[in-house]
Design a protein around this motif. Structure first.
Motif, PDB file in Angstrom:
ATOM      1  N   ASP A   1       0.700  -1.291  -0.082  1.00  0.00           N
ATOM      2  CA  ASP A   1       0.079   0.100   0.007  1.00  0.00           C
ATOM      3  C   ASP A   1       0.821   1.274  -0.005  1.00  0.00           C
ATOM      4  O   ASP A   1       0.471   2.369  -0.481  1.00  0.00           O
ATOM      5  N   SER A   2       1.949   1.059   0.420  1.00  0.00           N
ATOM      6  CA  SER A   2       2.883   2.417   0.695  1.00  0.00           C
ATOM      7  C   SER A   2       3.645   2.560  -0.481  1.00  0.00           C
ATOM      8  O   SER A   2       4.434   3.391  -0.786  1.00  0.00           O
TER       9      SER A   2
ATOM     10  N   ASP B   1      10.782   8.875  -4.118  1.00  0.00           N
ATOM     11  CA  ASP B   1      12.026   8.542  -4.900  1.00  0.00           C
ATOM     12  C   ASP B   1      12.142   9.423  -6.342  1.00  0.00           C
ATOM     13  O   ASP B   1      13.051   9.983  -6.552  1.00  0.00           O
ATOM     14  N   GLY B   2      10.973   9.772  -6.820  1.00  0.00           N
ATOM     15  CA  GLY B   2      10.803  10.534  -8.049  1.00  0.00           C
ATOM     16  C   GLY B   2      11.241  12.089  -7.685  1.00  0.00           C
ATOM     17  O   GLY B   2      12.043  12.529  -8.402  1.00  0.00           O
ATOM     18  N   ARG B   3      10.753  12.634  -6.652  1.00  0.00           N
ATOM     19  CA  ARG B   3      10.917  13.974  -6.102  1.00  0.00           C
ATOM     20  C   ARG B   3      12.518  14.145  -5.753  1.00  0.00           C
ATOM     21  O   ARG B   3      13.107  15.058  -6.186  1.00  0.00           O
ATOM     22  N   LEU B   4      13.207  13.095  -5.104  1.00  0.00           N
ATOM     23  CA  LEU B   4      14.602  12.989  -4.499  1.00  0.00           C
ATOM     24  C   LEU B   4      15.424  13.204  -5.884  1.00  0.00           C
ATOM     25  O   LEU B   4      16.359  13.842  -5.836  1.00  0.00           O
ATOM     26  N   HIS B   5      15.129  12.243  -6.988  1.00  0.00           N
ATOM     27  CA  HIS B   5      15.750  12.166  -8.070  1.00  0.00           C
ATOM     28  C   HIS B   5      15.705  13.590  -8.943  1.00  0.00           C
ATOM     29  O   HIS B   5      16.865  14.042  -9.294  1.00  0.00           O
ATOM     30  N   THR B   6      14.436  14.263  -8.696  1.00  0.00           N
ATOM     31  CA  THR B   6      14.588  15.543  -9.433  1.00  0.00           C
ATOM     32  C   THR B   6      15.255  16.647  -8.843  1.00  0.00           C
ATOM     33  O   THR B   6      16.175  17.230  -9.469  1.00  0.00           O
ATOM     34  N   TYR B   7      15.254  16.667  -7.425  1.00  0.00           N
ATOM     35  CA  TYR B   7      16.018  17.538  -6.639  1.00  0.00           C
ATOM     36  C   TYR B   7      17.479  17.387  -6.779  1.00  0.00           C
ATOM     37  O   TYR B   7      18.309  18.447  -6.856  1.00  0.00           O
ATOM     38  N   VAL B   8      17.883  15.941  -6.908  1.00  0.00           N
ATOM     39  CA  VAL B   8      19.370  15.784  -7.114  1.00  0.00           C
ATOM     40  C   VAL B   8      19.798  16.408  -8.365  1.00  0.00           C
ATOM     41  O   VAL B   8      21.041  16.986  -8.526  1.00  0.00           O
TER      42      VAL B   8
ATOM     43  N   LYS C   1       8.329  16.727   2.995  1.00  0.00           N
ATOM     44  CA  LYS C   1       8.601  16.363   4.715  1.00  0.00           C
ATOM     45  C   LYS C   1       7.377  15.591   5.142  1.00  0.00           C
ATOM     46  O   LYS C   1       7.167  14.561   5.696  1.00  0.00           O
ATOM     47  N   GLY C   2       6.222  16.095   4.439  1.00  0.00           N
ATOM     48  CA  GLY C   2       4.865  15.368   4.775  1.00  0.00           C
ATOM     49  C   GLY C   2       4.898  14.051   4.167  1.00  0.00           C
ATOM     50  O   GLY C   2       4.489  12.932   4.848  1.00  0.00           O
ATOM     51  N   GLN C   3       5.559  13.873   2.850  1.00  0.00           N
ATOM     52  CA  GLN C   3       5.277  12.346   2.331  1.00  0.00           C
ATOM     53  C   GLN C   3       6.373  11.473   3.412  1.00  0.00           C
ATOM     54  O   GLN C   3       5.991  10.358   3.573  1.00  0.00           O
ATOM     55  N   MET C   4       7.562  12.061   3.606  1.00  0.00           N
ATOM     56  CA  MET C   4       8.533  11.419   4.716  1.00  0.00           C
ATOM     57  C   MET C   4       7.684  10.832   5.785  1.00  0.00           C
ATOM     58  O   MET C   4       8.118   9.779   6.319  1.00  0.00           O
TER      59      MET C   4
END
Length: 454
Positions: free
Chosen positions: A94-95, A103-110, A125-128
């Motif tokens: 479910d997660s 993972d997609g957001r982090l890849h974009t920010y990197v 932060k909310g997703q984490m």
């Protein structure tokens, strides 16, 4: 679960002085005590039959029972791990979309740090925060791995134990051994039934079945022979009680489960109740009326006064408790033990017709009832204890077949120091007692004399 069988002493009289072939043999637990000739030249063989549960005390049986318990424990542990793993795996599934989004957001920010804004960081932060419970799931997985390693070792040990038992047993498989045990128990039970009635010579150490209820009460199984009824009944208290608990088996009674309740239309007095052929026979409160209550129909079938019998603590046993009238059964039928003013408080024994509660025959034993702790019938003989407290023993016996009495000295261990009910069950050949809130069994040793001209 039935109560353990007693040891039985049998004296066998035969024309030739040889005991060989007259009993199953020493390899099955039987022992010859003595061999002699009587004045008529017949052989007298005294043998002791083993307890029916002899095989249950075998070390291999104990190992197998322990092995079964361990397997059940391992099985339950594996079920718990399996359920928890299935639940946690579903949570991870479910997660999964949320994980992919993070993972997609982090890849974009990197790859492009300039796209990171204050709003985007707040959303990340909310997703984490939503993913934080996954940490406990991962930790549980780690603990479950340790549990599985422990279970693996337990299974390995169980395999070793099972192999050792298998080597010790030898060529017989478990089912064959079980059939042999059942065959031996059937032969022994058949032999004991052929022995018939005997004279009490000893009472075993107590076997505590359960601790339940108040200080006073009674419990019993059906005393009718023969009967396949495995139910157990319990009646707590001695004064104005009406609630009877019926358990399906002795095992259920021991665990306090699988029972139904009967609410008697008339309250009882004392603890001298008996179940005979599917009916409860008891003394109606503040009267000398005997009541027959049928369990299947949940109805009173019969009421009859026990003429002249004292009641309401007029002539109780030494412990009191409205124990004026004591109903009991043995191999020969249904009995009432009581007393009255005309016979000066001495114990009266009356044989009853279970269908009409009519007195068939009565005997005056000459023993004062207030000096008796409890009493029970075996093979038409009334046995009386000298106390309900510690140090009690079977002190007196009255033989109805000959209208004679004798003083006896048969000790038994009164473990909880206050017996308020003591009855013999001819089906189980054991004494049932209620001892200070404990339900206790005693095995008995009976001396039998069997005459044969063959």
């Amino acid at each position: 679960m039935g109560p353990p069988e007693a040891l039985w002493v049998a004296q066998l009289l035969f024309t030739l002085c040889s005991c060989k072939g007259l009993y199953p043999g020493s390899e099955e637990g039987w022992q010859v005590y003595s061999t002699a000739s009587d004045p008529d030249g017949r052989c007298v063989c005294t043998v002791v039959a083993p307890a029916r549960n002899l095989c249950k005390r075998d070390p291999r049986s104990q190992q197998l029972r322990l092995l079964t318990e361990q397997v059940q424990n391992v099985s339950q542990s594996m079920e718990v791990v399996d359920l928890r793993t299935s639940r946690d795996l579903q949570y991870v599934r479910d997660s999964e979309p949320l994980l992919r989004g993070v993972d997609g957001r982090l890849h974009t920010y990197v790859t492009n740090p300039r796209t990171l804004t204050a709003k985007g960081l707040q959303e990340l932060k909310g997703q984490m925060s939503q993913l934080r419970p996954l940490l406990s799931v991962v930790e549980q997985y780690r603990l479950d791995l340790q549990t599985l390693a422990t279970l693996r070792l337990e299974l390995l040990n169980l395999s070793i134990i099972l192999s050792a038992i298998q080597e010790e047993i030898g060529a017989y498989d478990y089912e064959e051994l079980q059939q042999r045990v059942l065959l031996l128990e059937t032969r022994l039970h058949s032999c004991m039934n052929k022995l018939g009635c005997g004279r009490l010579t000893a009472v075993s150490s107590p076997i505590t079945v359960r601790a339940s209820g108040s200080r006073f009460g009674s419990w019993m199984t059906d005393a009718m022979i023969p009967s396949s009824d495995s139910r157990v009944w319990s009646m707590d208290g001695y004064y104005k009680g009406r609630r009877v608990l019926e358990y399906r088996t002795m095992g259920d009674f021991t665990k306090g489960q699988n029972f139904v309740q009967h609410l008697l239309p008339h309250p009882w007095a004392g603890t001298g109740h008996v179940v005979y052929n599917g009916s409860l026979y008891y003394n109606k409160h503040q009267s000398n009326i005997l009541v027959q209550y049928h369990f299947r129909s949940r109805s009173v079938l019969l009421q009859r006064s026990l003429s002249g019998a004292g009641y309401n603590n007029t002539f109780p046993y030494s412990w009191g408790g409205s124990s004026d009238i004591d109903l009991m059964a043995d191999e020969t039928g249904l009995w009432a033990v009581y007393t009255s003013i005309p016979n000066a408080g001495n114990i009266m024994v009356s044989r009853l017709d279970p269908r009409s509660l009519e007195v068939l025959q009565s005997w005056d034993t000459g023993f004062p009832k207030r000096s008796a702790g409890e009493a029970f019938m075996i093979c038409g003989t009334l046995y009386v204890t000298n106390s309900h407290l510690a140090g009690a023993k079977v002190h007196f016996a009255y033989h109805t077949n000959s209208s004679t009495y004798e003083y006896t000295d048969i000790p038994f261990h009164n473990q909880y120091s206050h017996i308020s009910m003591m009855d013999y069950n001819p089906r189980e050949r054991a004494l049932y007692t209620w001892n200070n809130g404990h339900q206790v069994l005693y095995n008995v040793t009976l001396f039998h004399v069997i005459r044969s001209d063959g």
